[in-house]
Design a protein around this motif. Structure first.
Motif, mmCIF file in Angstrom:
data_model
loop_
_atom_site.group_PDB
_atom_site.id
_atom_site.type_symbol
_atom_site.label_atom_id
_atom_site.label_comp_id
_atom_site.label_asym_id
_atom_site.label_seq_id
_atom_site.Cartn_x
_atom_site.Cartn_y
_atom_site.Cartn_z
ATOM 1 N N VAL A 189 0.818 -1.212 0.000
ATOM 2 C CA VAL A 189 0.000 0.000 0.000
ATOM 3 C C VAL A 189 0.856 1.268 0.000
ATOM 4 O O VAL A 189 0.476 2.272 -0.594
ATOM 5 N N ALA A 190 2.031 1.235 0.598
ATOM 6 C CA ALA A 190 2.910 2.409 0.587
ATOM 7 C C ALA A 190 3.487 2.664 -0.796
ATOM 8 O O ALA A 190 3.922 3.778 -1.098
ATOM 9 N N ALA A 191 3.470 1.647 -1.645
ATOM 10 C CA ALA A 191 3.996 1.771 -3.015
ATOM 11 C C ALA A 191 2.875 1.494 -4.021
ATOM 12 O O ALA A 191 3.096 0.896 -5.074
ATOM 13 N N TRP A 192 1.676 1.943 -3.722
ATOM 14 C CA TRP A 192 0.505 1.616 -4.530
ATOM 15 C C TRP A 192 0.622 2.075 -5.988
ATOM 16 O O TRP A 192 0.055 1.453 -6.873
ATOM 17 N N ARG A 193 1.373 3.126 -6.248
ATOM 18 C CA ARG A 193 1.496 3.616 -7.624
ATOM 19 C C ARG A 193 2.178 2.583 -8.530
ATOM 20 O O ARG A 193 1.841 2.473 -9.705
ATOM 21 N N GLU A 194 3.130 1.859 -7.980
ATOM 22 C CA GLU A 194 3.882 0.879 -8.754
ATOM 23 C C GLU A 194 3.275 -0.520 -8.680
ATOM 24 O O GLU A 194 3.645 -1.399 -9.454
ATOM 25 N N ALA A 195 2.383 -0.744 -7.746
ATOM 26 C CA ALA A 195 1.793 -2.066 -7.539
ATOM 27 C C ALA A 195 0.600 -2.270 -8.474
ATOM 28 O O ALA A 195 -0.189 -1.356 -8.694
ATOM 29 N N THR A 196 0.482 -3.475 -8.989
ATOM 30 C CA THR A 196 -0.611 -3.796 -9.917
ATOM 31 C C THR A 196 -1.829 -4.387 -9.213
ATOM 32 O O THR A 196 -2.777 -4.788 -9.879
ATOM 33 N N LEU A 197 -1.801 -4.432 -7.901
ATOM 34 C CA LEU A 197 -2.840 -5.133 -7.130
ATOM 35 C C LEU A 197 -4.025 -4.273 -6.720
ATOM 36 O O LEU A 197 -4.935 -4.772 -6.058
ATOM 37 N N PHE A 198 -4.023 -3.003 -7.088
ATOM 38 C CA PHE A 198 -5.081 -2.096 -6.651
ATOM 39 C C PHE A 198 -5.942 -1.685 -7.837
ATOM 40 O O PHE A 198 -5.432 -1.422 -8.926
ATOM 41 N N SER A 199 -7.242 -1.621 -7.602
ATOM 42 C CA SER A 199 -8.175 -1.226 -8.660
ATOM 43 C C SER A 199 -8.032 0.275 -8.951
ATOM 44 O O SER A 199 -7.437 1.018 -8.160
ATOM 45 N N ASP A 200 -8.610 0.708 -10.057
ATOM 46 C CA ASP A 200 -8.593 2.135 -10.388
ATOM 47 C C ASP A 200 -9.304 2.950 -9.311
ATOM 48 O O ASP A 200 -8.866 4.049 -8.968
ATOM 49 N N ALA A 201 -10.387 2.420 -8.778
ATOM 50 C CA ALA A 201 -11.119 3.119 -7.709
ATOM 51 C C ALA A 201 -10.255 3.236 -6.453
ATOM 52 O O ALA A 201 -10.199 4.296 -5.822
ATOM 53 N N GLU A 202 -9.577 2.157 -6.078
ATOM 54 C CA GLU A 202 -8.698 2.200 -4.910
ATOM 55 C C GLU A 202 -7.550 3.183 -5.130
ATOM 56 O O GLU A 202 -7.185 3.932 -4.221
ATOM 57 N N ARG A 203 -7.007 3.211 -6.329
ATOM 58 C CA ARG A 203 -5.926 4.152 -6.646
ATOM 59 C C ARG A 203 -6.408 5.595 -6.507
ATOM 60 O O ARG A 203 -5.697 6.445 -5.969
ATOM 61 N N ALA A 204 -7.604 5.852 -6.997
ATOM 62 C CA ALA A 204 -8.161 7.206 -6.893
ATOM 63 C C ALA A 204 -8.343 7.595 -5.423
ATOM 64 O O ALA A 204 -8.041 8.720 -5.020
ATOM 65 N N ALA A 205 -8.834 6.652 -4.620
ATOM 66 C CA ALA A 205 -9.031 6.911 -3.192
ATOM 67 C C ALA A 205 -7.699 7.092 -2.474
ATOM 68 O O ALA A 205 -7.565 7.959 -1.601
ATOM 69 N N LEU A 206 -6.706 6.301 -2.834
ATOM 70 C CA LEU A 206 -5.385 6.432 -2.213
ATOM 71 C C LEU A 206 -4.740 7.769 -2.583
ATOM 72 O O LEU A 206 -4.110 8.414 -1.741
ATOM 73 N N GLU A 207 -4.907 8.199 -3.822
ATOM 74 C CA GLU A 207 -4.365 9.499 -4.235
ATOM 75 C C GLU A 207 -5.030 10.626 -3.449
ATOM 76 O O GLU A 207 -4.363 11.540 -2.952
ATOM 77 N N LEU A 208 -6.353 10.567 -3.323
ATOM 78 C CA LEU A 208 -7.070 11.590 -2.552
ATOM 79 C C LEU A 208 -6.621 11.565 -1.094
ATOM 80 O O LEU A 208 -6.421 12.619 -0.474
ATOM 81 N N THR A 209 -6.414 10.382 -0.563
ATOM 82 C CA THR A 209 -5.939 10.241 0.822
ATOM 83 C C THR A 209 -4.566 10.875 0.993
ATOM 84 O O THR A 209 -4.336 11.623 1.950
ATOM 85 N N GLU A 210 -3.658 10.571 0.083
ATOM 86 C CA GLU A 210 -2.315 11.133 0.199
ATOM 87 C C GLU A 210 -2.344 12.651 0.095
ATOM 88 O O GLU A 210 -1.720 13.345 0.898
ATOM 89 N N GLN A 211 -3.075 13.186 -0.880
ATOM 90 C CA GLN A 211 -3.127 14.636 -1.024
ATOM 91 C C GLN A 211 -3.846 15.282 0.164
ATOM 92 O O GLN A 211 -3.434 16.345 0.640
ATOM 93 N N GLY A 212 -4.900 14.648 0.654
ATOM 94 C CA GLY A 212 -5.624 15.177 1.807
ATOM 95 C C GLY A 212 -4.827 15.098 3.094
ATOM 96 O O GLY A 212 -5.033 15.889 4.016
ATOM 97 N N THR A 213 -3.918 14.153 3.172
ATOM 98 C CA THR A 213 -3.060 14.000 4.341
ATOM 99 C C THR A 213 -1.871 14.949 4.289
ATOM 100 O O THR A 213 -1.428 15.453 5.315
ATOM 101 N N ARG A 214 -1.395 15.216 3.107
ATOM 102 C CA ARG A 214 -0.209 16.065 2.923
ATOM 103 C C ARG A 214 -0.574 17.490 2.512
ATOM 104 O O ARG A 214 0.163 18.129 1.768
ATOM 105 N N ILE A 215 -1.666 18.005 2.999
ATOM 106 C CA ILE A 215 -2.125 19.339 2.629
ATOM 107 C C ILE A 215 -1.033 20.388 2.825
ATOM 108 O O ILE A 215 -0.843 21.258 1.984
ATOM 109 N N ALA A 216 -0.312 20.310 3.897
ATOM 110 C CA ALA A 216 0.719 21.316 4.189
ATOM 111 C C ALA A 216 1.893 21.235 3.222
ATOM 112 O O ALA A 216 2.640 22.195 3.080
ATOM 113 N N ASP A 217 2.057 20.123 2.544
ATOM 114 C CA ASP A 217 3.184 19.938 1.635
ATOM 115 C C ASP A 217 2.941 20.496 0.238
ATOM 116 O O ASP A 217 3.867 20.595 -0.549
#
Length: 157
Positions: free
Chosen positions: A74-102
């Motif tokens: 999950v920490a390398a979800w961009r390179e992993a082939t095991l996640f659906s497009d929906a999960e990838r979209a949710a993980l991207e939103l999670t990362e951006q929402g978590t790293r707002i200050a960055d």
């Protein structure tokens, strides 16, 4: 190692946590897939360096049937082939929402649009609320230096 404050033993903290748990219950009862919820909580906890939440959400996800391979990647979800497009979209939103200050500007329109392709409005509401909630839990546990490793699935009901 002991936490700096006993969240369940302090009346103000315990009462506050009851409200957090109530929010979590609303999210868990939503139509946002439970597996996606587990992945998001784990990823935000990793980013925030919250050992307690990383331990908890890894174990809860395994207990719910998530595979160790997906959890390990999950920490390398961009390179992993095991996640659906929906999960990838949710993980991207999670990362951006978590790293707002960055990032100036916070969550990008592209990340939002991608999530909106995969989730309806109620699921998006649950997704955004879950991202905010797990970040709040992470911050509580990191500030208090909550020890990790002893969590048992379902420990908090």
């Amino acid at each position: 190692m002991d936490a700096r404050l006993n969240l369940l033993g302090n009346p103000v903290a315990a009462k506050s946590l009851q409200h957090f748990v109530s929010v979590g219950k609303v999210i868990s009862e939503s139509t946002l897939p439970a597996g996606t919820q587990h992945l998001l909580m784990l990823r935000a906890s990793q980013i925030n360096g919250c050992g307690f939440c990383t331990d908890m959400h890894t174990k809860d996800a395994e207990h719910a049937g998530e595979t160790s391979v997906r959890l390990n990647l999950v920490a390398a979800w961009r390179e992993a082939t095991l996640f659906s497009d929906a999960e990838r979209a949710a993980l991207e939103l999670t990362e951006q929402g978590t790293r707002i200050a960055d990032a100036a500007g916070g969550v990008t329109d592209g990340a939002w649009a991608n999530a909106a392709k995969h989730y309806d409005e109620d699921q998006l509401a649950a997704l955004v609320t879950l991202i905010a909630l797990i970040n709040a839990f992470n911050r509580l546990n990191v500030i208090l230096q909550q020890p990790a490793g002893d969590y048992q699935p379902g420990q908090f009901g």
